[in-house]
Every structure is written in structure tokens, then in C-alpha cells.
Design a protein around this motif. Structure first.
Motif, PDB file in Angstrom:
ATOM      1  N   ARG A   1     -31.973  43.648  35.328  1.00  0.00           N
ATOM      2  CA  ARG A   1     -33.338  43.372  34.871  1.00  0.00           C
ATOM      3  C   ARG A   1     -33.715  44.367  33.785  1.00  0.00           C
ATOM      4  NH1 ARG A   1     -36.451  42.196  40.514  1.00  0.00           N
ATOM      5  NH2 ARG A   1     -35.169  40.406  41.037  1.00  0.00           N
ATOM      6  N   VAL A   2     -34.403  43.860  32.769  1.00  0.00           N
ATOM      7  CA  VAL A   2     -34.830  44.691  31.651  1.00  0.00           C
ATOM      8  C   VAL A   2     -36.301  44.421  31.392  1.00  0.00           C
ATOM      9  CG1 VAL A   2     -34.445  45.272  29.222  1.00  0.00           C
ATOM     10  CG2 VAL A   2     -32.514  44.545  30.639  1.00  0.00           C
ATOM     11  N   ILE A   3     -37.062  45.495  31.241  1.00  0.00           N
ATOM     12  CA  ILE A   3     -38.484  45.403  30.908  1.00  0.00           C
ATOM     13  C   ILE A   3     -38.675  46.138  29.595  1.00  0.00           C
ATOM     14  CG2 ILE A   3     -40.825  46.046  31.598  1.00  0.00           C
ATOM     15  CD1 ILE A   3     -39.798  45.985  34.510  1.00  0.00           C
TER      16      ILE A   3
ATOM     17  N   ASP B   1     -44.199  43.286  18.123  1.00  0.00           N
ATOM     18  CA  ASP B   1     -45.634  43.029  18.026  1.00  0.00           C
ATOM     19  C   ASP B   1     -46.405  43.550  19.239  1.00  0.00           C
ATOM     20  OD1 ASP B   1     -44.926  41.214  19.985  1.00  0.00           O
ATOM     21  OD2 ASP B   1     -45.650  39.451  18.912  1.00  0.00           O
ATOM     22  N   GLY B   2     -45.716  44.232  20.157  1.00  0.00           N
ATOM     23  CA  GLY B   2     -46.364  44.809  21.332  1.00  0.00           C
ATOM     24  C   GLY B   2     -46.361  43.919  22.552  1.00  0.00           C
ATOM     25  N   ALA B   3     -45.876  42.698  22.426  1.00  0.00           N
ATOM     26  CA  ALA B   3     -45.822  41.784  23.571  1.00  0.00           C
ATOM     27  C   ALA B   3     -44.787  42.282  24.576  1.00  0.00           C
ATOM     28  CB  ALA B   3     -45.476  40.374  23.106  1.00  0.00           C
ATOM     29  N   ALA B   4     -45.202  42.330  25.829  1.00  0.00           N
ATOM     30  CA  ALA B   4     -44.301  42.792  26.890  1.00  0.00           C
ATOM     31  C   ALA B   4     -43.357  41.665  27.302  1.00  0.00           C
ATOM     32  CB  ALA B   4     -45.109  43.253  28.087  1.00  0.00           C
ATOM     33  N   TYR B   5     -42.176  42.049  27.762  1.00  0.00           N
ATOM     34  CA  TYR B   5     -41.237  41.058  28.303  1.00  0.00           C
ATOM     35  C   TYR B   5     -40.554  41.623  29.538  1.00  0.00           C
ATOM     36  CZ  TYR B   5     -37.332  43.607  26.145  1.00  0.00           C
ATOM     37  OH  TYR B   5     -36.415  44.566  25.798  1.00  0.00           O
ATOM     38  N   HIS B   6     -40.084  40.720  30.368  1.00  0.00           N
ATOM     39  CA  HIS B   6     -39.320  41.045  31.575  1.00  0.00           C
ATOM     40  C   HIS B   6     -38.230  39.979  31.645  1.00  0.00           C
ATOM     41  CE1 HIS B   6     -39.239  42.063  36.087  1.00  0.00           C
ATOM     42  NE2 HIS B   6     -38.140  41.432  35.756  1.00  0.00           N
ATOM     43  N   VAL B   7     -36.985  40.398  31.516  1.00  0.00           N
ATOM     44  CA  VAL B   7     -35.878  39.437  31.503  1.00  0.00           C
ATOM     45  C   VAL B   7     -34.790  39.854  32.483  1.00  0.00           C
ATOM     46  CG1 VAL B   7     -36.241  38.694  29.120  1.00  0.00           C
ATOM     47  CG2 VAL B   7     -34.678  40.583  29.589  1.00  0.00           C
TER      48      VAL B   7
ATOM     49  N   SER C   1     -37.727  35.175  29.221  1.00  0.00           N
ATOM     50  CA  SER C   1     -38.533  35.217  28.004  1.00  0.00           C
ATOM     51  C   SER C   1     -37.847  34.383  26.930  1.00  0.00           C
ATOM     52  CB  SER C   1     -38.700  36.656  27.503  1.00  0.00           C
ATOM     53  OG  SER C   1     -39.257  36.675  26.198  1.00  0.00           O
ATOM     54  N   ARG C   2     -38.543  33.387  26.446  1.00  0.00           N
ATOM     55  CA  ARG C   2     -37.960  32.545  25.384  1.00  0.00           C
ATOM     56  C   ARG C   2     -37.721  33.335  24.115  1.00  0.00           C
ATOM     57  NH1 ARG C   2     -41.992  27.660  25.447  1.00  0.00           N
ATOM     58  NH2 ARG C   2     -43.134  28.998  26.826  1.00  0.00           N
ATOM     59  N   ARG C   3     -38.619  34.273  23.806  1.00  0.00           N
ATOM     60  CA  ARG C   3     -38.479  35.050  22.574  1.00  0.00           C
ATOM     61  C   ARG C   3     -37.257  35.957  22.631  1.00  0.00           C
ATOM     62  NH1 ARG C   3     -44.037  37.772  21.028  1.00  0.00           N
ATOM     63  NH2 ARG C   3     -42.828  38.306  19.184  1.00  0.00           N
ATOM     64  N   VAL C   4     -37.042  36.595  23.771  1.00  0.00           N
ATOM     65  CA  VAL C   4     -35.873  37.468  23.919  1.00  0.00           C
ATOM     66  C   VAL C   4     -34.597  36.632  23.943  1.00  0.00           C
ATOM     67  CG1 VAL C   4     -34.724  39.131  25.427  1.00  0.00           C
ATOM     68  CG2 VAL C   4     -37.189  39.295  25.036  1.00  0.00           C
ATOM     69  N   ARG C   5     -34.635  35.489  24.613  1.00  0.00           N
ATOM     70  CA  ARG C   5     -33.471  34.612  24.636  1.00  0.00           C
ATOM     71  C   ARG C   5     -33.131  34.165  23.212  1.00  0.00           C
ATOM     72  NH1 ARG C   5     -35.031  30.732  28.189  1.00  0.00           N
ATOM     73  NH2 ARG C   5     -35.657  29.299  26.568  1.00  0.00           N
TER      74      ARG C   5
ATOM     75  N   HIS D   1     -33.437  46.020  18.924  1.00  0.00           N
ATOM     76  CA  HIS D   1     -34.495  45.193  18.333  1.00  0.00           C
ATOM     77  C   HIS D   1     -35.821  45.230  19.076  1.00  0.00           C
ATOM     78  CE1 HIS D   1     -31.835  43.396  15.366  1.00  0.00           C
ATOM     79  NE2 HIS D   1     -30.916  43.337  16.308  1.00  0.00           N
ATOM     80  N   THR D   2     -35.853  45.872  20.244  1.00  0.00           N
ATOM     81  CA  THR D   2     -37.080  45.966  21.023  1.00  0.00           C
ATOM     82  C   THR D   2     -37.190  47.375  21.590  1.00  0.00           C
ATOM     83  OG1 THR D   2     -36.177  45.361  23.188  1.00  0.00           O
ATOM     84  CG2 THR D   2     -36.794  43.542  21.735  1.00  0.00           C
ATOM     85  N   ARG D   3     -38.292  47.658  22.240  1.00  0.00           N
ATOM     86  CA  ARG D   3     -38.458  48.942  22.937  1.00  0.00           C
ATOM     87  C   ARG D   3     -38.195  48.691  24.411  1.00  0.00           C
ATOM     88  NH1 ARG D   3     -42.871  51.572  25.388  1.00  0.00           N
ATOM     89  NH2 ARG D   3     -42.430  53.782  25.590  1.00  0.00           N
TER      90      ARG D   3
END
Length: 76
Positions: A2-4, A9-15, A28-32, A69-71
Motif C-alpha cells: 500500500r502506498v499513500i 496538484d496536492g490531491a491525496a491518493y491511496h493505492v 486511484s485512476r490518476r496514479v494508474r 512523480h508524486t510525494r
């Protein structure tokens, strides 16, 4: 695994990084879409390497793309 994290743009994700060929990332569709877009491209696994070609089944390479590509806040 699991990755958080947060996107640029500051949007949080959990994948969930699954290691599956058909769906390497779920949650997350954006991360996918980011992972799918980077598939087949070289990625550094760490700041100085080694370098690998991103394959959907390579969980270390997928995590490296997310870090590049993300934080990434948490990996469990």
C-alpha cells in the motif's frame, strides 16, 4: 504493498501496488494512468540507480515511478 501520497496538484491518493500485469495499481485512476503512461520507460530505483525498464509486474519499479512523480508519504 500500500502506498499513500499526494500528486503534484496536492490531491491525496491511496493505492495498492499489486504486481499484476493487467492492473499494476488499484485505488486511484490518476496514479494508474501515470504508471501505464510510464510503462516501458527506464526508471531509477534509487537516486543514483540502478535503472530498470518499468514493467507492470515489477513492484519496485512501480514504487520508484511513484516516488519520482508524486510525494510518497507512506509505504506499507
Amino acid at each position: 504493498m500500500r502506498v499513500i501520497g499526494t500528486l503534484e496538484d496536492g490531491a491525496a491518493y491511496h493505492v495498492e501496488v499489486t504486481g499484476r500485469e493487467d492492473r499494476p495499481v488499484t485505488g486511484s485512476r490518476r496514479v494508474r494512468a501515470l504508471v501505464e503512461q510510464c510503462a516501458g520507460q527506464p526508471v531509477l530505483l534509487g537516486p543514483l540507480g540502478p535503472q530498470r525498464t518499468l514493467e507492470p509486474t515489477d513492484t519496485d519499479a512501480v514504487l520508484a515511478v511513484l516516488r519520482a512523480h508524486t510525494r510518497v508519504v507512506e509505504v506499507s
